[in-house]
Write a protein that holds these residues in place. Sequence first.
Motif, mmCIF file in Angstrom:
data_model
loop_
_atom_site.group_PDB
_atom_site.id
_atom_site.type_symbol
_atom_site.label_atom_id
_atom_site.label_comp_id
_atom_site.label_asym_id
_atom_site.label_seq_id
_atom_site.Cartn_x
_atom_site.Cartn_y
_atom_site.Cartn_z
ATOM 1 N N SER A 128 0.824 -1.212 0.000
ATOM 2 C CA SER A 128 0.000 0.000 0.000
ATOM 3 C C SER A 128 0.864 1.270 0.000
ATOM 4 C CB SER A 128 -0.948 0.011 1.203
ATOM 5 O OG SER A 128 -0.210 0.177 2.405
ATOM 6 N N GLU A 129 2.126 1.166 0.339
ATOM 7 C CA GLU A 129 3.022 2.319 0.338
ATOM 8 C C GLU A 129 3.588 2.628 -1.045
ATOM 9 O OE1 GLU A 129 6.050 1.567 3.242
ATOM 10 O OE2 GLU A 129 4.712 1.995 4.915
ATOM 11 N N PHE A 130 3.407 1.735 -2.004
ATOM 12 C CA PHE A 130 3.917 1.968 -3.352
ATOM 13 C C PHE A 130 3.109 3.094 -4.000
ATOM 14 C CE2 PHE A 130 5.167 -2.804 -3.741
ATOM 15 C CZ PHE A 130 6.220 -2.595 -2.866
ATOM 16 N N ASN A 131 3.796 4.072 -4.574
ATOM 17 C CA ASN A 131 3.132 5.209 -5.223
ATOM 18 C C ASN A 131 3.186 5.112 -6.738
ATOM 19 O OD1 ASN A 131 2.449 6.463 -2.793
ATOM 20 N ND2 ASN A 131 4.453 7.444 -2.644
ATOM 21 N N SER A 132 3.527 3.954 -7.247
ATOM 22 C CA SER A 132 3.618 3.789 -8.698
ATOM 23 C C SER A 132 3.282 2.341 -9.039
ATOM 24 C CB SER A 132 5.035 4.135 -9.175
ATOM 25 O OG SER A 132 5.978 3.233 -8.619
ATOM 26 N N ALA A 133 3.275 2.072 -10.319
ATOM 27 C CA ALA A 133 3.085 0.694 -10.765
ATOM 28 C C ALA A 133 4.237 -0.145 -10.225
ATOM 29 C CB ALA A 133 3.056 0.631 -12.284
ATOM 30 N N PHE A 134 3.984 -1.415 -9.983
ATOM 31 C CA PHE A 134 5.045 -2.275 -9.460
ATOM 32 C C PHE A 134 4.915 -3.676 -10.008
ATOM 33 C CE2 PHE A 134 1.559 -2.552 -6.464
ATOM 34 C CZ PHE A 134 1.471 -3.902 -6.177
ATOM 35 N N GLN A 135 6.032 -4.375 -9.954
ATOM 36 C CA GLN A 135 6.078 -5.759 -10.410
ATOM 37 C C GLN A 135 6.776 -6.584 -9.339
ATOM 38 O OE1 GLN A 135 8.261 -6.313 -14.024
ATOM 39 N NE2 GLN A 135 7.907 -8.508 -14.098
ATOM 40 N N TYR A 136 6.153 -7.666 -8.928
ATOM 41 C CA TYR A 136 6.767 -8.583 -7.980
ATOM 42 C C TYR A 136 7.882 -9.333 -8.695
ATOM 43 C CZ TYR A 136 7.371 -12.659 -4.971
ATOM 44 O OH TYR A 136 7.902 -13.642 -4.194
ATOM 45 N N ILE A 137 9.080 -9.317 -8.111
ATOM 46 C CA ILE A 137 10.232 -9.986 -8.721
ATOM 47 C C ILE A 137 10.447 -11.377 -8.132
ATOM 48 C CG2 ILE A 137 12.732 -9.846 -9.130
ATOM 49 C CD1 ILE A 137 11.137 -7.713 -10.617
ATOM 50 N N GLY A 138 10.435 -11.477 -6.808
ATOM 51 C CA GLY A 138 10.663 -12.768 -6.172
ATOM 52 C C GLY A 138 11.093 -12.613 -4.727
ATOM 53 N N LEU A 139 11.403 -13.734 -4.106
ATOM 54 C CA LEU A 139 11.828 -13.740 -2.715
ATOM 55 C C LEU A 139 13.334 -13.520 -2.627
ATOM 56 C CD1 LEU A 139 9.761 -16.787 -1.426
ATOM 57 C CD2 LEU A 139 9.246 -14.348 -1.138
ATOM 58 N N VAL A 140 13.730 -12.837 -1.567
ATOM 59 C CA VAL A 140 15.159 -12.622 -1.307
ATOM 60 C C VAL A 140 15.421 -12.929 0.163
ATOM 61 C CG1 VAL A 140 15.591 -10.925 -3.123
ATOM 62 C CG2 VAL A 140 14.767 -10.154 -0.897
ATOM 63 N N GLU A 141 16.669 -13.234 0.449
ATOM 64 C CA GLU A 141 17.066 -13.446 1.835
ATOM 65 C C GLU A 141 18.502 -12.996 2.026
ATOM 66 O OE1 GLU A 141 18.640 -17.825 2.661
ATOM 67 O OE2 GLU A 141 16.591 -17.851 1.884
ATOM 68 N N GLY A 142 18.820 -12.686 3.252
ATOM 69 C CA GLY A 142 20.177 -12.320 3.623
ATOM 70 C C GLY A 142 20.443 -12.821 5.023
ATOM 71 N N ASP A 143 21.710 -13.024 5.353
ATOM 72 C CA ASP A 143 22.019 -13.533 6.684
ATOM 73 C C ASP A 143 23.256 -12.852 7.253
ATOM 74 O OD1 ASP A 143 24.478 -15.743 6.703
ATOM 75 O OD2 ASP A 143 23.583 -15.401 4.736
ATOM 76 N N ASP A 144 23.397 -12.957 8.556
ATOM 77 C CA ASP A 144 24.597 -12.496 9.246
ATOM 78 C C ASP A 144 24.968 -13.580 10.245
ATOM 79 O OD1 ASP A 144 26.709 -10.795 9.827
ATOM 80 O OD2 ASP A 144 25.593 -9.704 11.365
ATOM 81 N N CYS A 145 26.218 -14.010 10.177
ATOM 82 C CA CYS A 145 26.697 -15.154 10.954
ATOM 83 C C CYS A 145 27.798 -14.697 11.912
ATOM 84 C CB CYS A 145 27.249 -16.201 9.982
ATOM 85 S SG CYS A 145 28.134 -17.565 10.744
ATOM 86 N N GLN A 146 27.672 -15.091 13.171
ATOM 87 C CA GLN A 146 28.743 -14.879 14.149
ATOM 88 C C GLN A 146 29.599 -16.132 14.121
ATOM 89 O OE1 GLN A 146 27.416 -14.558 18.209
ATOM 90 N NE2 GLN A 146 29.462 -14.092 18.972
ATOM 91 N N LYS A 147 30.788 -16.026 13.519
ATOM 92 C CA LYS A 147 31.609 -17.218 13.290
ATOM 93 C C LYS A 147 32.363 -17.685 14.532
ATOM 94 C CE LYS A 147 31.943 -16.394 8.445
ATOM 95 N NZ LYS A 147 32.022 -17.287 7.370
ATOM 96 N N LYS A 148 32.733 -16.758 15.406
ATOM 97 C CA LYS A 148 33.462 -17.098 16.640
ATOM 98 C C LYS A 148 32.782 -16.404 17.812
ATOM 99 C CE LYS A 148 36.919 -19.209 14.533
ATOM 100 N NZ LYS A 148 37.213 -20.593 14.663
#
Length: 134
Positions: free
Chosen positions: A52-72
Amino acid sequence: MNKHRLTNLPLFALLPLLASCSGNYTFKSNVTPDNAEQYFSASKVKIFNDESEFNSAFQYIGLVEGDDCQKKSYLAPPDAINARTQARQAAFLQQANAVIFTSCVDIETKHCVAQVVCYGKAYRLGAPYKEMEQ
């Protein structure tokens, strides 16, 4: 007036010396234009709360993910901001310019002391609507 000329004299004497010191210096870095573009790519993907915050036409592209890992254990704990930044970079690589995050969760893994993963939906705003091929 003579006193004024004498105080400026050392400055005029130093100018040629300073000018001769400004030679051609080289600087080596591992930052290339491609790396810089990828590093700053997240800033080109805006975060929204919902469609609802989009003020223009839009197209759904797909799912994305990101992560952050504490290695030690002595390193900084995982941060959802870093995970969202990775997800925004992934969205940029898919030619998206907007993302809506659906969740960030802490997960257990063998490779990390602690890890956070953020999931989102990537969109292209301002693009003409086009049905996604199934």
